[in-house]
Design a protein around this motif. Structure first.
Motif, short mmCIF file in Angstrom:
data_model
loop_
_atom_site.label_atom_id
_atom_site.label_comp_id
_atom_site.label_asym_id
_atom_site.label_seq_id
_atom_site.Cartn_x
_atom_site.Cartn_y
_atom_site.Cartn_z
N LYS A 146 24.05 69.59 -73.52
CA LYS A 146 24.02 68.62 -72.43
C LYS A 146 24.22 69.31 -71.08
O LYS A 146 23.53 69.00 -70.11
N VAL A 147 25.15 70.24 -71.01
CA VAL A 147 25.41 70.98 -69.77
C VAL A 147 24.19 71.81 -69.39
O VAL A 147 23.80 71.87 -68.22
N LYS A 148 23.55 72.43 -70.37
CA LYS A 148 22.36 73.25 -70.11
C LYS A 148 21.21 72.39 -69.61
O LYS A 148 20.52 72.75 -68.65
N ASP A 149 21.00 71.21 -70.21
CA ASP A 149 19.94 70.31 -69.77
C ASP A 149 20.19 69.79 -68.34
O ASP A 149 19.26 69.68 -67.55
N HIS A 150 21.44 69.48 -68.02
CA HIS A 150 21.78 69.00 -66.67
C HIS A 150 21.53 70.10 -65.64
O HIS A 150 20.98 69.83 -64.56
N ALA A 151 21.92 71.32 -65.96
CA ALA A 151 21.70 72.44 -65.03
C ALA A 151 20.20 72.66 -64.79
O ALA A 151 19.78 72.92 -63.66
N GLU A 152 19.41 72.54 -65.82
CA GLU A 152 17.95 72.70 -65.70
C GLU A 152 17.36 71.58 -64.84
O GLU A 152 16.51 71.81 -63.99
N MET A 153 17.83 70.34 -65.06
CA MET A 153 17.35 69.19 -64.30
C MET A 153 17.67 69.37 -62.81
O MET A 153 16.82 69.16 -61.95
N VAL A 154 18.90 69.76 -62.52
CA VAL A 154 19.33 69.92 -61.13
C VAL A 154 18.59 71.08 -60.46
O VAL A 154 18.24 71.00 -59.28
N LYS A 155 18.31 72.13 -61.20
CA LYS A 155 17.60 73.28 -60.64
C LYS A 155 16.18 72.92 -60.24
O LYS A 155 15.64 73.46 -59.28
N ASN A 156 15.57 71.99 -60.96
CA ASN A 156 14.17 71.64 -60.71
C ASN A 156 13.98 70.49 -59.73
O ASN A 156 12.88 69.96 -59.61
N VAL A 157 15.03 70.07 -59.02
CA VAL A 157 14.88 69.01 -58.01
C VAL A 157 14.05 69.55 -56.86
O VAL A 157 14.26 70.66 -56.38
N ARG A 158 13.08 68.74 -56.42
CA ARG A 158 12.24 69.16 -55.30
C ARG A 158 12.00 67.99 -54.36
O ARG A 158 12.36 66.85 -54.68
N ARG A 159 11.42 68.27 -53.25
CA ARG A 159 11.18 67.26 -52.22
C ARG A 159 10.30 66.13 -52.77
O ARG A 159 9.29 66.38 -53.43
N GLY A 160 10.69 64.89 -52.51
CA GLY A 160 9.92 63.74 -52.96
C GLY A 160 10.47 63.11 -54.23
O GLY A 160 10.10 61.99 -54.56
N ASP A 161 11.35 63.79 -54.94
CA ASP A 161 11.94 63.23 -56.15
C ASP A 161 12.96 62.15 -55.79
O ASP A 161 13.61 62.22 -54.75
N THR A 162 13.07 61.16 -56.64
CA THR A 162 14.10 60.14 -56.48
C THR A 162 15.28 60.56 -57.34
O THR A 162 15.11 60.85 -58.52
N ILE A 163 16.48 60.60 -56.73
CA ILE A 163 17.66 61.04 -57.46
C ILE A 163 18.71 59.93 -57.50
O ILE A 163 18.72 59.04 -56.66
N VAL A 164 19.57 60.03 -58.49
CA VAL A 164 20.72 59.15 -58.62
C VAL A 164 21.94 60.05 -58.64
O VAL A 164 22.02 60.99 -59.44
N THR A 165 22.90 59.79 -57.74
CA THR A 165 24.09 60.63 -57.69
C THR A 165 25.15 60.10 -58.64
O THR A 165 25.04 58.99 -59.14
N SER A 166 26.17 60.89 -58.87
CA SER A 166 27.24 60.47 -59.75
C SER A 166 28.06 59.33 -59.13
O SER A 166 28.76 58.62 -59.83
N GLY A 167 27.95 59.13 -57.83
CA GLY A 167 28.62 58.03 -57.16
C GLY A 167 27.80 56.75 -57.18
O GLY A 167 28.26 55.71 -56.74
N GLY A 168 26.57 56.83 -57.67
CA GLY A 168 25.74 55.64 -57.79
C GLY A 168 24.73 55.46 -56.67
O GLY A 168 24.03 54.45 -56.64
N LEU A 169 24.63 56.40 -55.76
CA LEU A 169 23.65 56.29 -54.68
C LEU A 169 22.28 56.71 -55.18
O LEU A 169 22.14 57.67 -55.94
N VAL A 170 21.26 55.99 -54.75
CA VAL A 170 19.89 56.29 -55.13
C VAL A 170 19.12 56.59 -53.86
O VAL A 170 19.18 55.84 -52.89
N GLY A 171 18.40 57.69 -53.87
CA GLY A 171 17.64 58.06 -52.68
C GLY A 171 16.52 59.02 -53.00
O GLY A 171 16.38 59.50 -54.12
#
Length: 123
Positions: free
Chosen positions: A44-69
């Motif tokens: 799970k930690v490895k998958d999360h690190a891979e997901m976070v590493k591949n964030v790029r401009r234009g992606d919609t993200i959800v933060t751990s605080g619940g913000l969506v942007g």
């Protein structure tokens, strides 16, 4: 006077089989914990690190605080800047991102509602 001498019995000649049998339950518990708890958590930690590493401009993200942007700028290896609303931009640590939706990925709620609507019209 009141203390009687205690005599220790001689050891039974180094019975290694009984020592192995007494340590076997601890070894089994460790193996079970590794496969049921530690290994999935590492994945799970490895998958999360891979997901976070591949964030790029234009992606919609959800933060751990619940913000969506929507990501507007990848600042560096540790931070991203995303837009919550028109003109409201926030910098966030990458490790605090809990989910990423790419540009082309549809929203699950909209997809579920459209499927339910299609099923009701088909009847």
């Amino acid at each position: 006077m009141f203390i009687t001498p205690a005599f220790a019995q001689a050891a039974a000649g180094g019975d290694t089989n009984s020592m192995l049998m007494s340590l076997l339950p601890f070894a089994l518990i460790f193996v079970i914990m590794y496969f049921l708890i530690l290994r999935p958590q590492q994945k799970k930690v490895k998958d999360h690190a891979e997901m976070v590493k591949n964030v790029r401009r234009g992606d919609t993200i959800v933060t751990s605080g619940g913000l969506v942007g929507k990501v507007t700028k990848v600042v560096d290896d540790e931070q991203v800047e995303f837009e919550l609303a028109e003109g409201v931009r926030v910098r966030q640590l990458r490790t605090m991102i809990s989910g990423v939706r790419t540009k082309g990925e549809p929203a699950k709620e909209k997809a579920d509602k459209s499927e339910a609507k299609d099923d009701s019209t088909a009847s």
